[in-house]
Design an enzyme around this catalytic site. Structure first.
Site, PDB file in Angstrom:
ATOM      1  N   LYS A   1       0.872  -1.164   0.000  1.00 20.55           N
ATOM      2  CA  LYS A   1       0.000   0.000   0.000  1.00 20.55           C
ATOM      3  C   LYS A   1       0.915   1.222   0.000  1.00 20.55           C
ATOM      4  CE  LYS A   1      -3.413   2.717   2.336  1.00 20.55           C
ATOM      5  NZ  LYS A   1      -3.785   3.257   3.648  1.00 20.55           N
TER       6      LYS A   1
ATOM      7  N   GLY B   1      -7.747   9.346   9.662  1.00 19.28           N
ATOM      8  CA  GLY B   1      -8.045   9.386  11.085  1.00 19.28           C
ATOM      9  C   GLY B   1      -9.057  10.428  11.506  1.00 19.28           C
TER      10      GLY B   1
ATOM     11  N   ALA C   1      -9.398   6.073   4.111  1.00 24.63           N
ATOM     12  CA  ALA C   1      -9.160   7.228   4.991  1.00 24.63           C
ATOM     13  C   ALA C   1     -10.426   8.034   5.249  1.00 24.63           C
ATOM     14  CB  ALA C   1      -8.072   8.141   4.446  1.00 24.63           C
ATOM     15  N   GLY C   2     -10.649   8.305   6.529  1.00 22.13           N
ATOM     16  CA  GLY C   2     -11.713   9.200   6.951  1.00 22.13           C
ATOM     17  C   GLY C   2     -13.053   8.553   7.237  1.00 22.13           C
TER      18      GLY C   2
ATOM     19  N   ASN D   1      -9.406   1.831   9.704  1.00 24.21           N
ATOM     20  CA  ASN D   1      -8.533   1.553  10.838  1.00 24.21           C
ATOM     21  C   ASN D   1      -8.997   2.317  12.070  1.00 24.21           C
ATOM     22  OD1 ASN D   1      -4.896   1.743  11.431  1.00 24.21           O
ATOM     23  ND2 ASN D   1      -6.527   1.021  12.730  1.00 24.21           N
ATOM     24  N   THR D   2      -8.828   3.642  12.048  1.00 22.42           N
ATOM     25  CA  THR D   2      -9.067   4.448  13.244  1.00 22.42           C
ATOM     26  C   THR D   2     -10.457   4.250  13.826  1.00 22.42           C
ATOM     27  OG1 THR D   2      -7.474   6.122  12.532  1.00 22.42           O
ATOM     28  CG2 THR D   2      -9.125   6.800  14.146  1.00 22.42           C
TER      29      THR D   2
END
Length: 256
Positions: free
Chosen positions: A98, A159, A185-186, A207-208
């Site tokens: 990635k 994040g 992301a986001g 993830n976050t």
């Protein structure tokens, strides 16, 4: 449902990819990954000791069950990203990466010029490259043309949990792309993941939102359901959006 995700000729049942950062413990991370149903798990190369097989993250992720996807998080330019990818391959990781090039430490926005430069080098070097990019349809097409396996446009800053703030651009990328589009992301809620899938994205990476939730294992399961529901809705065919009302029940027929 026979609807596999195909990346570079490899088939995956799950369309949810997950990251490994920010978890309170390795055990929680392991349980959350299992609950997510994910088959692709990203690991920041800067967070692991590739020469130590007992490293916590590498020990928890079973390579027989998951594709370990090293990411070049923290790389500030193409040369640094390429070096990290090659180190992972030399340590025995599969040649999948990635690609992240984020010189701005505040917003972690990807550098389009350095990302394209690194991708060209890594593709020629035999890597399966999944590049993290801004929601730029022109860059996405350029990356596809040089041979990347996917494009991974951001929904909002890494994040931030703000959801899809780049919807119009991602819709264009999906429309024009001949390779899988992974919204990365986001995404802060399962509904955000469902929205991405309803738009026609092929997969999402989270993830976050999972790791910092009150119950990461339960949240991972919720994201799994969100992704599945969004994909099923997309395949079923969403109704068109209208400016005016339309009755769901006819005003004629049995009333006569």
């Amino acid at each position: 449902m026979n609807d596999p995700l195909i990346i570079s000729g490899r088939s995956f049942r799950s369309r949810l990819m997950v990251g490994t950062g920010k978890f309170s413990s390795s055990e929680t991370m392991k349980e959350a990954i299992e609950a997510s149903g994910a088959e692709i798990v990203t690991v920041a190369l800067r967070r692991v000791d590739l020469e130590d097989p007992q490293d916590n993250i590498l020990r928890v992720i079973d390579p027989r069950r998951y594709l370990l996807l090293p990411n070049t998080s923290g790389a500030r330019d193409a040369n640094e990203a390429v070096r990290l990818a090659r180190l992972a391959r030399a340590a025995g990781c599969e040649p999948w990466v990635k690609l992240e090039v984020t010189p701005d430490p505040q917003y972690l926005l990807p550098d389009p010029v350095e990302t394209l430069k690194a991708a060209e080098i890594l593709v020629k070097d035999g890597f399966t490259v999944l590049p993290y990019i801004g929601a730029d349809p022109i860059l996405a097409k350029r990356l596809e043309e040089i041979g990347t396996a996917t494009v991974m446009p951001l929904g909002s800053p890494i994040g931030s949990n703000r959801g899809i703030k780049t919807r119009v651009s991602i819709e264009i990328i999906i429309e024009k792309s001949g390779i899988p589009v992974v919204v990365d992301a986001g995404l802060g809620a399962p509904s955000h993941a469902a929205e991405a899938m309803e738009m026609g994205a092929h997969a999402v990476l989270v993830n976050t939102a999972i790791a910092v939730s009150g119950d990461p294992v339960a949240m991972a399961g919720a994201f799994k359901k969100g992704v599945e529901a969004g994909r099923e809705a997309y395949l079923a065919g969403l109704g068109s959006v209208r400016k005016t009302a339309e009755p769901s029940s006819p005003l004629t027929g049995f009333l006569r």
